[in-house]
Design an enzyme around this catalytic site. Sequence first.
Site, PDB file in Angstrom:
ATOM      1  N   TYR A   1     -18.631 -11.167  42.771  1.00 52.16           N
ATOM      2  CA  TYR A   1     -18.563 -10.464  41.486  1.00 52.16           C
ATOM      3  C   TYR A   1     -17.386  -9.476  41.494  1.00 52.16           C
ATOM      4  O   TYR A   1     -16.509  -9.510  40.617  1.00 52.16           O
ATOM      5  CB  TYR A   1     -19.885  -9.735  41.226  1.00 52.16           C
ATOM      6  CG  TYR A   1     -19.804  -8.720  40.122  1.00 52.16           C
ATOM      7  CD1 TYR A   1     -19.415  -9.092  38.843  1.00 52.16           C
ATOM      8  CD2 TYR A   1     -20.104  -7.374  40.359  1.00 52.16           C
ATOM      9  CE1 TYR A   1     -19.310  -8.153  37.831  1.00 52.16           C
ATOM     10  CE2 TYR A   1     -20.016  -6.431  39.350  1.00 52.16           C
ATOM     11  CZ  TYR A   1     -19.616  -6.826  38.097  1.00 52.16           C
ATOM     12  OH  TYR A   1     -19.513  -5.885  37.097  1.00 52.16           O
TER      13      TYR A   1
ATOM     14  N   ALA B   1     -39.342  -3.548  43.573  1.00 51.13           N
ATOM     15  CA  ALA B   1     -38.893  -3.696  44.961  1.00 51.13           C
ATOM     16  C   ALA B   1     -37.837  -2.645  45.273  1.00 51.13           C
ATOM     17  O   ALA B   1     -36.995  -2.342  44.422  1.00 51.13           O
ATOM     18  CB  ALA B   1     -38.299  -5.097  45.144  1.00 51.13           C
TER      19      ALA B   1
ATOM     20  N   ARG C   1     -26.304   5.207  44.032  1.00 50.28           N
ATOM     21  CA  ARG C   1     -25.431   4.768  42.942  1.00 50.28           C
ATOM     22  C   ARG C   1     -25.180   5.928  41.978  1.00 50.28           C
ATOM     23  O   ARG C   1     -25.971   6.861  41.889  1.00 50.28           O
ATOM     24  CB  ARG C   1     -26.083   3.612  42.153  1.00 50.28           C
ATOM     25  CG  ARG C   1     -26.260   2.323  42.956  1.00 50.28           C
ATOM     26  CD  ARG C   1     -24.933   1.631  43.199  1.00 50.28           C
ATOM     27  NE  ARG C   1     -25.068   0.399  43.968  1.00 50.28           N
ATOM     28  CZ  ARG C   1     -25.073   0.315  45.299  1.00 50.28           C
ATOM     29  NH1 ARG C   1     -24.966   1.412  46.043  1.00 50.28           N
ATOM     30  NH2 ARG C   1     -25.173  -0.857  45.892  1.00 50.28           N
TER      31      ARG C   1
END
Length: 353
Positions: free
Chosen positions: A171, A234, A249
């Site tokens: 990506y 999860a 992040r």
Amino acid sequence: MLGKREGLGEKSTQRFRDGIGGKESVVDEQMKVFVTGGAGYIGSVCVEELIHAGHSVTVFDNLIEGHRSAVHPEATFVQGDFNDRQVILDAVALAQPEAVIHFAAHALVGESMSNPSKYFRNNVGAGINLLDACVASGVGKIVFSSTCATYGSPERMPMDESLLQKPVNPYGESKLMFERILAWYRELHDLEFVAFRYFNAAGASVRFGEHHRVETHLIPNILKVALGQKESVAIFGTDYPTPDGTCIRDYIHIADLAQAHILALKPEQTGFYNLGNGGGFSVREVIETCRRLSGRPIRFVEQDRRPGDPPRLVAAAGKAISELGWKPQYPQLDQIVQTAWNWHRIHPDGYPD
Ligand code: UDP
């Protein structure tokens, strides 16, 4: 009701309720803007803000990931796929835009590790069709959604634009390839560009929010648990070299991303810019924020790492702030999660189509 409960100021609240009115417009003149992926998550909010800023917008989307009802009613909508060269050549020629904003892409790190071909064909190959359409129709500027994933696992934090770009997944590699192609098209075809390296886009406007048909992103998956639609979320990896062992992040509100795109339409703006808030939050911290703001319990299950995830990605976005005059309005994680939660509560099943 939006307002104090969200911790948004009055001006912000008004802005979200009505969109940006003419008064707050950040552009001097109306432009014709062609938006690929304008029915998708980030594209839909950018189109909303473009229209409120007085621009006239054509949305081009194949609706594979996007939703027809996420297209702003005041935009012209063209359903098409830029993998088909003639389709995109014709669509841009018909719209005759002054600028193109290019959101349409595949954007899942995990999927790119199992199906790299999909990423290179669409994000690079089809993207070249779009660039050729821009050149053929004399478009002056393209604004491109790139990503912090072009940096890979950087050695310096926070991350500025001078870092070495060494993607660790297809990506990020596909986006980096397209950045380089943009630089060549500027040099050889005079197609000017701004490429934004997004950190983690999140949040919602009142009207438009995040609905992926297969949801892989952290915040919407946590909110599905809050809504009782999923039993647990999860946590992918608890042994990263971070204080609580989970990935960090930098979350950025999509309305702030949208504003940067509008600023980038000015002819004098050009180059590569990071867009993030400079604050890093771990997966556990995001779960806790969602729990606190939703008031609902969030069950989580610790799992193995997801392939391709760097441990920590935090932006230094000083360049966008100083050169573009970009000013994030919703920099706090609480604001980002609250707007997402508001949207998901009102649209528990997302868009109807
Ligand atoms: N993540 C997680 N559980 C999920 C989805 C994501 O633990 O259900 C983690 C993921 O491994 C990454 C972070 O949350 O470290 C953000 O992932 P997301 O897919 O939202 O965005 P990305 O950083 O991949 O663009």
